[in-house]
Design a protein around this motif. Structure first.
Motif, mmCIF file in Angstrom:
data_model
loop_
_atom_site.group_PDB
_atom_site.id
_atom_site.type_symbol
_atom_site.label_atom_id
_atom_site.label_comp_id
_atom_site.label_asym_id
_atom_site.label_seq_id
_atom_site.Cartn_x
_atom_site.Cartn_y
_atom_site.Cartn_z
ATOM 1 N N SER A 148 27.592 43.360 3.896
ATOM 2 C CA SER A 148 27.357 44.256 2.749
ATOM 3 C C SER A 148 27.767 43.605 1.438
ATOM 4 C CB SER A 148 28.151 45.551 2.916
ATOM 5 O OG SER A 148 27.729 46.211 4.062
ATOM 6 N N GLY A 149 27.869 42.284 1.452
ATOM 7 C CA GLY A 149 28.334 41.602 0.242
ATOM 8 C C GLY A 149 27.231 41.387 -0.783
ATOM 9 N N ILE A 150 27.639 41.120 -2.002
ATOM 10 C CA ILE A 150 26.660 40.796 -3.057
ATOM 11 C C ILE A 150 27.104 39.539 -3.818
ATOM 12 C CG2 ILE A 150 25.647 43.078 -3.456
ATOM 13 C CD1 ILE A 150 27.589 43.400 -5.833
ATOM 14 N N ALA A 151 26.091 38.801 -4.282
ATOM 15 C CA ALA A 151 26.356 37.637 -5.133
ATOM 16 C C ALA A 151 25.746 37.934 -6.497
ATOM 17 C CB ALA A 151 25.710 36.398 -4.538
ATOM 18 N N THR A 152 26.506 37.687 -7.540
ATOM 19 C CA THR A 152 25.966 37.862 -8.895
ATOM 20 C C THR A 152 25.872 36.488 -9.535
ATOM 21 O OG1 THR A 152 27.088 39.979 -8.950
ATOM 22 C CG2 THR A 152 26.184 39.175 -11.030
ATOM 23 N N ARG A 241 13.620 32.681 -0.199
ATOM 24 C CA ARG A 241 13.428 31.633 0.820
ATOM 25 C C ARG A 241 14.754 31.269 1.497
ATOM 26 N NH1 ARG A 241 10.214 28.107 -3.071
ATOM 27 N NH2 ARG A 241 8.303 29.298 -3.265
ATOM 28 N N PHE A 242 15.847 31.568 0.819
ATOM 29 C CA PHE A 242 17.171 31.286 1.402
ATOM 30 C C PHE A 242 17.764 32.530 2.068
ATOM 31 C CE2 PHE A 242 16.594 27.848 -1.558
ATOM 32 C CZ PHE A 242 17.179 26.766 -0.916
ATOM 33 N N GLY A 243 16.933 33.532 2.321
ATOM 34 C CA GLY A 243 17.421 34.723 3.041
ATOM 35 C C GLY A 243 18.201 35.674 2.150
ATOM 36 N N LEU A 244 17.871 35.676 0.838
ATOM 37 C CA LEU A 244 18.571 36.573 -0.087
ATOM 38 C C LEU A 244 17.563 37.498 -0.762
ATOM 39 C CD1 LEU A 244 20.834 33.813 -1.679
ATOM 40 C CD2 LEU A 244 21.615 35.619 -0.129
ATOM 41 N N THR A 245 17.979 38.726 -1.031
ATOM 42 C CA THR A 245 17.085 39.698 -1.671
ATOM 43 C C THR A 245 17.681 40.123 -3.007
ATOM 44 O OG1 THR A 245 16.282 40.487 0.441
ATOM 45 C CG2 THR A 245 16.035 42.003 -1.405
ATOM 46 N N TRP A 246 16.833 40.079 -4.021
ATOM 47 C CA TRP A 246 17.272 40.426 -5.377
ATOM 48 C C TRP A 246 17.352 41.948 -5.517
ATOM 49 C CZ3 TRP A 246 14.036 42.512 -9.468
ATOM 50 C CH2 TRP A 246 14.618 42.438 -10.743
ATOM 51 N N LEU A 247 18.492 42.420 -6.008
ATOM 52 C CA LEU A 247 18.676 43.874 -6.158
ATOM 53 C C LEU A 247 18.426 44.356 -7.575
ATOM 54 C CD1 LEU A 247 21.933 44.190 -4.062
ATOM 55 C CD2 LEU A 247 19.809 45.402 -3.566
ATOM 56 N N ARG A 291 19.834 36.116 -17.842
ATOM 57 C CA ARG A 291 19.906 37.251 -16.922
ATOM 58 C C ARG A 291 21.068 37.038 -15.966
ATOM 59 N NH1 ARG A 291 16.233 41.213 -15.300
ATOM 60 N NH2 ARG A 291 14.423 41.383 -16.649
ATOM 61 N N ALA A 292 21.512 38.118 -15.346
ATOM 62 C CA ALA A 292 22.518 38.019 -14.283
ATOM 63 C C ALA A 292 21.977 38.829 -13.116
ATOM 64 C CB ALA A 292 23.863 38.561 -14.761
ATOM 65 N N GLY A 293 21.508 38.126 -12.085
ATOM 66 C CA GLY A 293 20.862 38.799 -10.960
ATOM 67 C C GLY A 293 21.857 39.102 -9.844
ATOM 68 N N VAL A 294 21.679 40.270 -9.233
ATOM 69 C CA VAL A 294 22.524 40.632 -8.081
ATOM 70 C C VAL A 294 21.699 40.429 -6.811
ATOM 71 C CG1 VAL A 294 23.899 42.458 -6.995
ATOM 72 C CG2 VAL A 294 23.741 42.337 -9.496
ATOM 73 N N LEU A 295 22.256 39.671 -5.869
ATOM 74 C CA LEU A 295 21.553 39.371 -4.618
ATOM 75 C C LEU A 295 22.351 39.899 -3.427
ATOM 76 C CD1 LEU A 295 20.801 35.587 -5.360
ATOM 77 C CD2 LEU A 295 19.149 37.451 -5.497
ATOM 78 N N ARG A 296 21.626 40.325 -2.408
ATOM 79 C CA ARG A 296 22.274 40.665 -1.133
ATOM 80 C C ARG A 296 21.646 39.810 -0.045
ATOM 81 N NH1 ARG A 296 18.508 43.348 1.988
ATOM 82 N NH2 ARG A 296 17.081 44.790 0.933
ATOM 83 N N ARG A 297 22.253 39.842 1.146
ATOM 84 C CA ARG A 297 21.607 39.179 2.269
ATOM 85 C C ARG A 297 20.370 39.979 2.642
ATOM 86 N NH1 ARG A 297 26.321 37.907 6.589
ATOM 87 N NH2 ARG A 297 24.709 38.744 7.954
ATOM 88 N N THR A 298 19.285 39.296 2.970
ATOM 89 C CA THR A 298 18.066 40.015 3.334
ATOM 90 C C THR A 298 18.294 40.855 4.592
ATOM 91 O OG1 THR A 298 16.804 38.294 2.258
ATOM 92 C CG2 THR A 298 15.589 39.676 3.811
ATOM 93 N N ASP A 299 19.210 40.401 5.467
ATOM 94 C CA ASP A 299 19.469 41.177 6.690
ATOM 95 C C ASP A 299 20.609 42.186 6.506
ATOM 96 O OD1 ASP A 299 21.620 39.487 6.495
ATOM 97 O OD2 ASP A 299 21.379 38.542 8.453
ATOM 98 N N ALA A 300 20.960 42.518 5.253
ATOM 99 C CA ALA A 300 22.065 43.463 5.010
ATOM 100 C C ALA A 300 21.668 44.882 5.438
ATOM 101 C CB ALA A 300 22.428 43.458 3.521
#
Ligand SMILES: C[S@@+](CC[C@H](N)C(=O)[O-])C[C@H]1O[C@@H](n2cnc3c(N)ncnc32)[C@H](O)[C@@H]1O
Length: 471
Positions: A148-152, A241-247, A291-300
């Protein structure tokens, strides 16, 4: 052994080893803020008060240390490949008595800890590193984000930097021909630039902006050895492509840039209903650079739609300016403005507006948040907005004041002061009364209107209540 990516990193590494990056906290990187974008995207984040938080490219720790001080039950790690920066950060942590943080001197390319993180922060990093390091950052996030983590991740936008590129080129050219520094070349160009056409106006604006950034920032910014601005779609596609989804954008009020007026918003909405296309078009229209994008794991584990109940669990404060009086969300703004500068639980808002039923309040809140009328966080920020009799900065703020660094307020905003004002701030250790501080202020900065200044600091949540025994 030097790898090809290490080679490309050399000019970047040399820059950060030789020059200290200016210390700054970044409100938009605050997990209590970025958690809102996650929640709106259907993800339930771990509360940042009990989380594992990593900053990549943390420089001297100025951004990460206030968060570690705020959340003593969380664990923080900062990494950077500039040794000087890491030793400054370690020294500050010890001096401020912050022990839930560790700083590691390492290149991201070689960093593979056996842990996951609930929040990963990378500010001012992505656009300034070679492609191999960008790929390593995405890979790292996919591998080391908790489910359930996020990367900004902040990044430079092509829409705005394309306009700056020819001006940067011009300044570089002039520096070479005249053997002068960038500031001298910018001043010369500003002096000679025509003022008549719209294009000339744009160039003037860019040159003035460069001048305002100043010699401490420019070598890392406009004149960095590497600057690779991307379009939003590119960031979203490549990260996927790296398995991350932009929120979405870290600040939900900036998915469509706040600089865009209502007429343009309506026109855009009538042309396209693809949210991403709309955002990119809006970036182009206003010449957005960042911009500052928030990403989660695609399988979150995500909920299909966020629930209204989740919105009602947020904490909120009023935006920076009042909406038009007939705006449906105007009552929310006015109630919050009257409640004070702290960030309040939404329950305080619903108690003051009993006539608005919860589903309607949730809809209004969503609209108010996306337009910046109301600013959300995932936890309240309580503080006394009145100056205490014995004003006391916490140990980190005191340290920053003594080092003449920006002092970070309760909302993670860095506040810089004239040198003489720091003399007064550095004396705010909870042992001196307002009267004693007024005396210090009179002797060091007679021009300072002390009482309103103190009230301003209190309104930004700068003071803590000192324990009775420390006076
Ligand atoms: C522009 S500064 C940003 C500092 C801070 N995050 C901020 O925004 O205020 C970029 C930082 O990233 C660090 N850095 C760049 N490439 C790196 C790498 N491959 N591994 C670790 N740190 C790196 C630099 O040393 C520098 O401190």
């Amino acid at each position: 052994m030097t790898t090809s990516s290490d080679c490309k990193s050399i000019p970047v590494r040399q820059l950060y080893e030789n020059l200290a990056y200016p210390d700054m906290s970044h409100p938009v990187m605050d997990p209590a803020v970025t958690g809102v974008a996650a929640l709106l995207g259907g993800l339930t984040c771990v509360p940042p008060s009990h989380a594992r938080i990593l900053e990549i490219g943390c420089a001297g720790g100025h951004n990460l240390l206030p968060l570690a001080q705020r959340w003593p039950h969380s664990q923080f790690v900062g990494i950077d490949f500039a040794e000087n920066a890491i030793s400054r950060a370690r020294h500050r942590a010890i001096a401020a008595g912050i022990f839930n943080i560790s700083f590691q001197h390492t290149d991201l390319l070689h960093y593979d800890p056996p842990v996951e993180f609930d929040y990963i922060i990378a500010h001012g990093f992505f656009s300034w590193v070679p492609d191999e390091v960008k790929a390593a950052l995405f890979k790292f996030c996919q591998r080391h984000l908790a489910p359930s983590g996020i990367a900004t991740i902040s990044f430079n936008l092509r829409s705005g930097w394309a306009r700056r590129a020819p001006v940067i080129e011009l300044v570089r050219h002039l520096c070479q021909s005249l053997d002068c520094d960038e500031m001298a070349a910018i001043s010369l160009l500003l002096n000679a630039a025509p003022t008549s056409s719209a294009a000339a106006g744009d160039i003037r604006w860019i040159l003035e902006d460069m001048l305002a950034k100043g010699p401490a920032i420019l070598p890392f910014d406009d004149f960095s050895p590497l600057n690779d601005p991307w379009a939003l779609e590119q960031f979203v596609t490549v990260s996927s492509r790296f398995g991350l989804t932009w929120l979405g954008e870290a600040d939900p009020a900036e998915n469509l840039p706040s600089a865009l007026d209502d007429t343009s918003r309506n026109l855009l909405a009538s042309i396209s209903n693809d949210p991403m296309g709309l955002q990119s078009a809006a970036d182009l229209l206003v010449g957005r650079t960042f911009r500052a994008g928030v990403l989660r794991r695609t399988d979150a584990p995500v909920h299909e739609r966020f629930s209204a109940a989740a919105l009602l669990d947020l904490a909120v404060r009023s935006g920076t300016s009042a909406p038009p009086p007939d705006h449906p969300a105007a009552p929310l703004y006015h109630v919050l403005a009257a409640l004070g500068p702290q960030c309040h639980p939404v329950s305080a808002l619903s108690a003051a507006l009993p006539e608005i039923a919860p589903p309607q309040l949730a809809r209004l809140l969503f609209e108010a948040i996306s337009r910046g009328i109301v600013r959300p966080r995932i936890e309240p920020v309580p503080f006394d907005p009145q100056p205490p009799e014995f004003p006391c900065l916490d140990p980190l703020r005191l340290l920053y004041a003594r080092e003449r660094l920006p002092v970070v307020d309760a909302f993670h905003v860095p506040c810089s002061f004239p040198v003489a004002h720091y003399e007064v701030l550095a004396a705010m250790d909870g042992k001196r009364s307002q009267g004693a501080l007024l005396e210090i202020s009179r002797s060091h900065c007679p021009e300072l209107d002390f009482e309103p200044w103190l009230a301003h600091l209190a309104g930004r949540g700068m003071f803590q209540t000192p324990p009775a025994t420390s006076r």
